[in-house]
Design an enzyme around this catalytic site. Structure first.
Site, PDB file in Angstrom:
ATOM      1  N   GLU A 258       2.164   1.894  -3.434  1.00  0.00           N
ATOM      2  CA  GLU A 258       1.097   2.440  -4.294  1.00  0.00           C
ATOM      3  C   GLU A 258       1.009   3.961  -4.127  1.00  0.00           C
ATOM      4  O   GLU A 258       0.912   4.700  -5.106  1.00  0.00           O
ATOM      5  CB  GLU A 258      -0.231   1.769  -3.933  1.00  0.00           C
ATOM      6  CG  GLU A 258      -1.442   2.329  -4.648  1.00  0.00           C
ATOM      7  CD  GLU A 258      -2.615   2.584  -3.720  1.00  0.00           C
ATOM      8  OE1 GLU A 258      -3.123   3.730  -3.712  1.00  0.00           O
ATOM      9  OE2 GLU A 258      -3.014   1.671  -2.988  1.00  0.00           O
ATOM     10  N   HIS A 259       1.071   4.426  -2.887  1.00  0.00           N
ATOM     11  CA  HIS A 259       1.041   5.871  -2.607  1.00  0.00           C
ATOM     12  C   HIS A 259       2.230   6.582  -3.231  1.00  0.00           C
ATOM     13  O   HIS A 259       2.100   7.664  -3.805  1.00  0.00           O
ATOM     14  CB  HIS A 259       1.074   6.105  -1.087  1.00  0.00           C
ATOM     15  CG  HIS A 259      -0.274   6.190  -0.468  1.00  0.00           C
ATOM     16  ND1 HIS A 259      -0.703   7.266   0.267  1.00  0.00           N
ATOM     17  CD2 HIS A 259      -1.312   5.320  -0.474  1.00  0.00           C
ATOM     18  CE1 HIS A 259      -1.939   7.051   0.696  1.00  0.00           C
ATOM     19  NE2 HIS A 259      -2.328   5.875   0.267  1.00  0.00           N
TER      20      HIS A 259
ATOM     21  N   GLU B 238      -4.258   8.070   7.753  1.00  0.00           N
ATOM     22  CA  GLU B 238      -5.234   7.196   7.084  1.00  0.00           C
ATOM     23  C   GLU B 238      -5.544   5.985   7.966  1.00  0.00           C
ATOM     24  O   GLU B 238      -6.708   5.594   8.117  1.00  0.00           O
ATOM     25  CB  GLU B 238      -4.647   6.731   5.743  1.00  0.00           C
ATOM     26  CG  GLU B 238      -5.628   6.002   4.857  1.00  0.00           C
ATOM     27  CD  GLU B 238      -5.002   5.521   3.542  1.00  0.00           C
ATOM     28  OE1 GLU B 238      -5.460   4.484   3.045  1.00  0.00           O
ATOM     29  OE2 GLU B 238      -4.069   6.166   3.035  1.00  0.00           O
TER      30      GLU B 238
ATOM     31  N   HIS C 112       0.827  -1.204   0.000  1.00  0.00           N
ATOM     32  CA  HIS C 112       0.000   0.000   0.000  1.00  0.00           C
ATOM     33  C   HIS C 112       0.865   1.259   0.000  1.00  0.00           C
ATOM     34  O   HIS C 112       0.562   2.248  -0.678  1.00  0.00           O
ATOM     35  CB  HIS C 112      -0.923  -0.032   1.233  1.00  0.00           C
ATOM     36  CG  HIS C 112      -1.708   1.205   1.447  1.00  0.00           C
ATOM     37  ND1 HIS C 112      -1.341   2.178   2.360  1.00  0.00           N
ATOM     38  CD2 HIS C 112      -2.844   1.668   0.852  1.00  0.00           C
ATOM     39  CE1 HIS C 112      -2.222   3.162   2.323  1.00  0.00           C
ATOM     40  NE2 HIS C 112      -3.148   2.874   1.428  1.00  0.00           N
TER      41      HIS C 112
END
Length: 428
Positions: free
Chosen positions: A70-71, A143, A67
């Site tokens: 991906e950011h 987040e 993840h």
């Protein structure tokens, strides 16, 4: 180029496996204005232990790297952000990470090739520095904290905790505030070099175009990479049993949330072939609708007495090393929904499945699959996710015809076992 045609939906899938190992899938939609491109890698939150091709030693990285990567991929060396560039082109761009894959995508009516330039550029040119990695930790940390207070996500994750002893599916896709602290640029580059090799990736393009031409456009934009061996993924052995039957969390909610989970058999060695996997998925989908779908006796009864107010979400989630059923919804009395569902399962096991109900639900589910071919977004995302499971999405349309009541009764007995069921609730 391989061509697979499905006459039921009048669609053709063109597949080309390039020399570098990249699979390109194209589904032409003549006359449709929207175009959709998605580029995915078979790398998700489950993959934190692996052996890099060419190495012998196991690598273990902190949870949440897929993840985090991906950011970070959107950020470019010149200070620009590819998401901003794509938005300025007037295209709808995004990215997401799941348990087993990460994907980068855009949807547009105009500027397709300009958007393709940008997407294929940023996915192939990572840029990580100590500074930009540190900065991202703060953003992702926020987040994570936000999701910690999100009831829908907690009820899901708690159900995973109740079902799985060791499997990484029980851990949040984003990782935790503690695990992401351990991520640095070296880890990101190592995971990128391992999992973002073309042989571990696939592109799906759907829209009004000619397959051979779009394939040439993809090839033109590819960075040359040497062939790589197979990535060995390592997972701790997962027992067949659940961890605990019930799990509850207190959060602010207008009415309690529930997730009923049923743990299925683990491990790809227990799946004879891909058609068996598709057939089983379809059978479970039919069974869930028969048991607690909008037209089921149980749903009508619970709705009439005010125990539930809307049809719950009915899902079967599976990968190569995990599989489970998940029923999620809201109720003032989640325990009653759970107990009544268990009773209904036992009753249907005793009495068998009504042929008329079976035929009706089967037609409804078939219609749902047909409908998915109306939208370029649904088609592209579906083909990518299924591809990483070793399935072509057309398989569902073919296999549904082979399902009969006897097979359904067998799946009901094999999968819907009381000792494999869990209840996760979030209440005030």
């Amino acid at each position: 180029m391989q061509v697979i045609e499905n006459l039921k939906v009048k669609e053709k899938l063109y597949i080309e496996k390039l020399e570098n190992g990249l699979t390109v899938m194209m589904i032409p939609k003549p006359g449709v204005q929207k175009k959709y491109m998605i580029w995915g890698t078979h790398y998700g939150s489950n993959d934190s232990r692996f052996v890099v091709p060419g190495e012998e030693k196991e690598t273990e990285v902190p949870k949440g790297v897929a993840h985090f990567l991906e950011h970070k991929l959107f950020e470019q060396e010149d200070g620009s952000n590819s998401l901003d560039v794509l938005t300025a082109l007037g295209v709808n761009a995004n990215a997401y990470t799941t348990n087993d894959h990460t994907a980068y995508l855009f949807e547009c009516t105009d500027n397709f090739y300009e958007a393709m330039d940008e997407l294929m550029d940023y996915v192939q040119h990572p840029y990580f520095t100590d500074e930009n990695v540190e900065k991202e930790k703060g953003i992702i940390g926020q987040e994570i904290k936000m999701y910690d207070d999100y009831p829908d996500w907690r009820v899901y994750l708690n159900a995973m905790e109740a079902m799985y002893h060791n499997h990484p599916i029980k851990i949040d896709i984003t990782g935790t505030v503690e695990t992401i602290e351990k991520i640095d640029k070296e880890i990101l580059y190592k995971c990128y070099q391992t999992f973002y090799h073309p042989s571990n990736m696939a592109i799906v393009i759907c829209g009004d175009f000619e397959p051979q031409r779009i394939l040439e456009e993809v090839k033109k934009r590819l960075v040359e990479k040497k062939e790589k061996g197979q990535i060995k993924r390592i997972y701790q052995e997962e027992p067949e049993t659940i961890v605990k039957e019930k799990i509850e969390q207190q959060l602010e909610v207008s009415q309690p949330l529930y997730a009923i989970g049923i743990k299925d058999r683990i491990g790809k060695e227990k799946i004879e072939d891909k058609s068996t996997m598709v057939k089983k998925h379809l059978a479970i989908e039919i069974l869930l609708n028969l048991l607690l779908g909008r037209s089921s006796n149980l749903y009508k009864r619970l709705y009439k007495e005010g125990t539930i107010y809307a049809q719950p979400s009915l899902d079967y989630e599976f990968g190569e090393t995990y599989a489970h059923i998940l029923i999620t919804g809201q109720s003032m009395n989640p325990e009653k929904v759970y107990e009544e569902f268990k009773k209904e399962v036992e009753e249907v096991k005793q009495n068998g499945i009504n042929q008329e109900d079976f035929e009706r639900i089967k037609k409804m589910i078939y219609g749902g699959y047909i409908k998915e071919y109306n939208d370029v977004r649904d088609i592209a995302r579906m083909f990518l996710a299924d591809y990483f499971k070793g399935i072509y999405s057309f398989d569902y349309l073919e296999e549904i015809e082979s399902i009969h009541v006897e097979y359904l009764n067998q799946v009901l007995k094999d999968v819907f076992k009381r000792e494999k069921m869990v209840l996760s609730t979030v209440k005030n």
